[in-house]
Design a protein around this motif. Structure first.
Motif, short mmCIF file in Angstrom:
data_model
loop_
_atom_site.label_atom_id
_atom_site.label_comp_id
_atom_site.label_asym_id
_atom_site.label_seq_id
_atom_site.Cartn_x
_atom_site.Cartn_y
_atom_site.Cartn_z
N ARG A 134 -3.61 3.03 -5.27
CA ARG A 134 -2.14 3.16 -5.69
C ARG A 134 -1.79 3.84 -6.62
NH1 ARG A 134 2.23 -0.85 -2.50
NH2 ARG A 134 3.84 -0.49 -4.00
N TRP A 189 -10.91 0.87 -0.09
CA TRP A 189 -9.98 1.91 -1.10
C TRP A 189 -11.04 1.76 -2.38
CZ3 TRP A 189 -5.05 -1.50 -0.74
CH2 TRP A 189 -4.29 -1.42 0.26
N GLN A 191 -2.92 4.75 1.13
CA GLN A 191 -3.68 3.67 1.14
C GLN A 191 -3.70 3.67 2.67
OE1 GLN A 191 -2.36 1.17 -1.87
NE2 GLN A 191 -4.35 1.54 -2.94
N HIS A 192 -2.62 3.16 3.02
CA HIS A 192 -2.67 3.28 5.11
C HIS A 192 -3.30 3.71 5.91
CE1 HIS A 192 -0.25 2.96 8.73
NE2 HIS A 192 -0.31 1.66 8.33
N CYS A 226 0.71 -1.13 0.24
CA CYS A 226 -0.67 0.35 -0.04
C CYS A 226 0.95 1.49 0.09
CB CYS A 226 -1.35 -0.07 1.69
SG CYS A 226 -0.01 0.06 2.94
N THR A 278 -10.58 -5.05 1.50
CA THR A 278 -9.46 -3.86 1.55
C THR A 278 -9.83 -3.41 -0.25
OG1 THR A 278 -7.84 -5.83 3.24
CG2 THR A 278 -7.04 -3.32 2.00
#
Length: 259
Positions: free
Chosen positions: A257, A250, A132-133, A128, A246
């Motif tokens: 990303r 996102w 994104q984290h 990530c 996940t």
């Protein structure tokens, strides 16, 4: 003996196959497979590791310094005879993870342990960006992950024992309920449920979701909630559920990303 057939894993609708691709927002995945391996398996993995062999999706890394136990979970002393001639190991995907589902599927199928028990775990590292984290450092993401895995634990895609281990991990951080005198044994140390006050970013890795590894050594979020699977099919099912949740989070958050 565990099965080792290739498998197409499911979407949010448990049991339905999906195309052989990673979910849209997932760009790289690493897995750590804890378990018990035959001597022949260990020799093969070491040969592939030494020879830089990429035939199964990447070069495997074989670890031995892990906290798993060959005691029977119903008897808190003595060895499980079924594991007596097996080696306790952990097989890890290459640094940087794998960027195609077919490669991840091949890796898990080729290197899945011969046997697992209550003390084994399956850890998933999701590559990530910093943005994104930040997006998954969120109670909504955590709740979605727990709910999805709870549904999976009672589905026909899980064996009864793996489903029970998964539910116990969601509740307790351990695959089994243990006597109090064993709480501090290394292989009983729990991966604690995340809380609103402490998500584990600076307090060690032993949480359902380890956010601290992004800062420590690699740009990933690590999901440590999964038990060791009965076979590669179960392992892939659990991994893909984690990736689905996940990616969907996102997607909704709008973070993509950048390559």
């Amino acid at each position: 003996m565990p099965e080792s057939n290739m498998v197409s894993v499911n979407t949010e609708q448990i049991g339905l196959p999906i195309p052989d691709i990673l979910p849209r927002q997932i760009k790289s995945v690493g897995v750590e497979l804890e378990g018990f391996f035959t001597d022949a398996q260990v020799d093969t993995i070491r040969e592939h590791e030494y020879n830089d062999d990429r035939r199964n999706g990447g070069i495997p890394s074989l670890e031995s310094d892990i906290s798993i136990s060959n005691t029977e979970h119903g008897e808190w002393s003595g060895y499980d005879d079924a594991l007596e001639d097996l080696q306790a190991r952990e097989v890890v995907t290459p640094n940087g993870g794998l960027k195609e589902w077919s490669k991840l599927e091949g890796f898990v199928t080729a290197y899945h342990p011969y046997m697992t028990n209550w003390s084994c775990g399956l850890h998933v590292h999701i590559g990530c960006t910093k943005a994104q984290h930040r997006e998954v450092y969120d109670k909504k993401y955590y709740r979605r992950m727990v709910n999805a895995l709870d549904r999976l634990s009672t589905s026909r895609d899980m064996s009864r024992e793996t489903g029970r281990y998964l539910r116990n991990r969601l509740e307790l951080g351990r695959s089994v309920r243990i006597p109090e005198e064993h709480y501090h044994d290394d292989y009983f140390y729990p991966c604690k449920p995340n809380t609103f006050e402490d998500y584990g970013c600076h307090h060690g890795k032993f949480y359902h979701i380890n956010y601290g590894c992004w800062y420590e050594h690699r740009p990933t979020v690590e999901v440590r909630i999964l038990p060791g699977a009965y076979n590669a099919k179960e392992a892939l099912r659990m991994v893909h559920t984690v990736l689905d949740v996940t990616s969907a989070h996102w997607e909704q958050a709008g973070t993509t990303r950048k390559e």
